[in-house]
Design an enzyme around this catalytic site. Structure first.
Site, PDB file in Angstrom:
ATOM      1  N   CYS A  33       3.955 -10.445   7.750  1.00  0.00           N
ATOM      2  CA  CYS A  33       5.165  -9.927   7.555  1.00  0.00           C
ATOM      3  C   CYS A  33       6.464 -11.102   7.572  1.00  0.00           C
ATOM      4  O   CYS A  33       7.570 -11.048   7.176  1.00  0.00           O
ATOM      5  CB  CYS A  33       5.494  -9.026   8.543  1.00  0.00           C
ATOM      6  SG  CYS A  33       4.666  -7.165   8.277  1.00  0.00           S
ATOM      7  N   HIS A  60      10.422  -3.140   2.561  1.00  0.00           N
ATOM      8  CA  HIS A  60       9.966  -4.485   3.297  1.00  0.00           C
ATOM      9  C   HIS A  60       9.033  -5.200   2.187  1.00  0.00           C
ATOM     10  O   HIS A  60       7.826  -5.072   2.215  1.00  0.00           O
ATOM     11  CB  HIS A  60       9.359  -4.125   4.503  1.00  0.00           C
ATOM     12  CG  HIS A  60       8.890  -5.119   5.233  1.00  0.00           C
ATOM     13  ND1 HIS A  60       8.881  -6.377   5.065  1.00  0.00           N
ATOM     14  CD2 HIS A  60       7.515  -5.023   6.124  1.00  0.00           C
ATOM     15  CE1 HIS A  60       8.209  -7.026   5.888  1.00  0.00           C
ATOM     16  NE2 HIS A  60       7.337  -6.295   6.337  1.00  0.00           N
ATOM     17  N   CYS A  66       8.366  -8.762  13.573  1.00  0.00           N
ATOM     18  CA  CYS A  66       7.197  -8.702  14.182  1.00  0.00           C
ATOM     19  C   CYS A  66       5.948  -9.006  13.232  1.00  0.00           C
ATOM     20  O   CYS A  66       6.108  -9.100  12.096  1.00  0.00           O
ATOM     21  CB  CYS A  66       6.873  -7.121  14.903  1.00  0.00           C
ATOM     22  SG  CYS A  66       7.200  -5.966  13.447  1.00  0.00           S
TER      23      CYS A  66
END
Length: 401
Positions: free
Chosen positions: A91, A357, A387
């Site tokens: 991510c 995202h 995160c």
């Protein structure tokens, strides 16, 4: 050490990661290529001076694999002398790409670089790159691996965060994102993606759901309860036996959306900026990536933030605005509690719960978003972090010039 300065940033709007999403017909190379073209044209760049394009990608396989940074350079008609690479830290890939690009400048080994990221989640589904985490029982059992959604519910349970808390936060994310679009806060940095014949495809984040109410979110079913019942809850409880059960409180409405998108940041030395007539907008003060518990997985933002603050010689009170990716609402609520941050200084224009995202691009997107907001509010500093899967966190601190 040479200072690393941000001269410009751009991003695509986020398109829904569906076969009928506005950006589904655009390949990852084209998405990232259009970002590079925008950076070139907006700044009148001689691309032979760009010494590296570092591209983040969460699932670097298929058409968005094999050094997509270089492929996008060639698609964008950059000088053939401009190299490109590809990195993946799940991510945080887009932010890590910026950090690597900045590190090259800081080390004096490059004078002009681009840190960027891309993900076409409608064309290359999340998890397409596989990996030992979920497919190799010897590793999965050793580290007590559970999927991210279960991890999100686990940290919510361990921190006493309720479904109401998550939904209230998420409604506000939707409200802030809608307000930011209505007020034109994103206009400077979001460009219209076009197709092969120059027709416009998307100019605004497609995933956002304006007018979302708490009552709407309260009706949504738990997203990960069935998955948890399939042995993953039991796996987590082996590591945290003090818990009687895991409360499955995350839904599609209080978790980040799957979308397509790309973003890029132009970075260089002050000397190169002066030579090209580019005015620096911000300086990269520090950055850090850390490892955290792989079962809880999503608890990396706080230690990453603290390490980046330490490297910059700063305190939490020195930061004006925080930007933390809204992978799951509990991630942000835990971070706010641990860092003693109020909601009025974090994710002030909404986040991934509202806008989506795109794994490899999000880090670059949110850094640009908060830089624009620092300028709009005439503030100085921001800490950006995410995160990361498998138990990691990445953070970057920028300061306006």
């Amino acid at each position: 050490m040479t200072g690393a300065y941000i001269f410009d940033h751009v991003r695509t709007p986020r398109g829904k990661a569906r076969a009928n999403g506005a950006l589904h017909s655009v390949t990852s190379v084209e998405l990232l290529g259009q970002v590079l073209q925008q950076l070139r044209d907006r700044n009148g760049l001689d691309t032979s001076l760009v010494e590296d394009v570092v591209a983040g990608c969460g699932s670097p396989v298929g058409e968005q694999g094999s050094a997509i940074g270089r492929a996008a350079c060639l698609y964008a008609d950059y000088s053939i002398t401009c190299p490109g690479q590809q990195i993946s830290r799940f991510c945080s890939s887009g932010l890590e790409a910026i950090n690597i690009a900045a590190a090259k400048v800081m080390a004096g080994q490059c004078d002009l670089t681009i840190g960027c990221g891309v993900e076409s989640m409608s064309r290359i589904p999340i998890g397409s790159s596989g990996g030992a985490w979920s497919s190799d029982p010897s590793l999965a059992y050793k580290i007590q691996y559970i999927p991210q959604g279960i991890s999100a519910d686990l940290i919510a349970t361990r921190n006493g965060i309720s479904r109401v808390d998550l939904d209230l936060y998420s409604v506000e994310s939707q409200r802030r994102a809608s307000h930011a679009w209505e007020q034109g806060y994103f206009d400077r940095s979001v460009f219209t993606v076009i197709d092969d014949i120059g027709m416009p495809l998307l100019s605004r984040d497609e995933y956002i759901r304006a007018g979302t109410r708490f009552e709407d979110l309260a009706k949504l079913p738990s997203a990960f309860e069935a998955m948890g019942a399939n042995a993953f809850d039991a796996q987590a409880l082996l590591k945290f036996p003090e818990l009687e059960r895991i409360a499955h409180v995350h839904t599609a409405g209080n978790s980040s959306g799957l979308v397509d998108g790309a973003a890029g940041v132009l970075i260089g030395s002050k000397k190169m900026g002066d030579a090209l007539g580019l005015k620096p907008r911000a300086k990269i003060r520090s950055f850090a990536s850390i490892g955290s518990d792989p079962t809880e997985m999503l608890t990396g933002p706080t230690p990453a933030a603290l390490l980046s603050l330490k490297k910059a010689g700063m305190n939490r009170s020195d930061i004006d605005l925080f930007e933390l990716n809204e992978a799951f609402a509990a991630v942000v609520l835990v971070f706010m509690s641990e860092m003693n941050i109020t909601h009025d200084c974090i994710n002030v224009n909404g986040g991934a719960i509202a806008m989506g995202h795109p794994i490899g691009a999000t880090g670059a997107m949110i850094l640009g978003t908060v830089l624009d907001e620092l300028e709009r509010r005439d503030k100085s500093t921001s800490l950006i972090n995410l995160c990361v899967g498998a138990g990691m966190g990445t953070a970057t601190i920028i300061e306006r010039v």
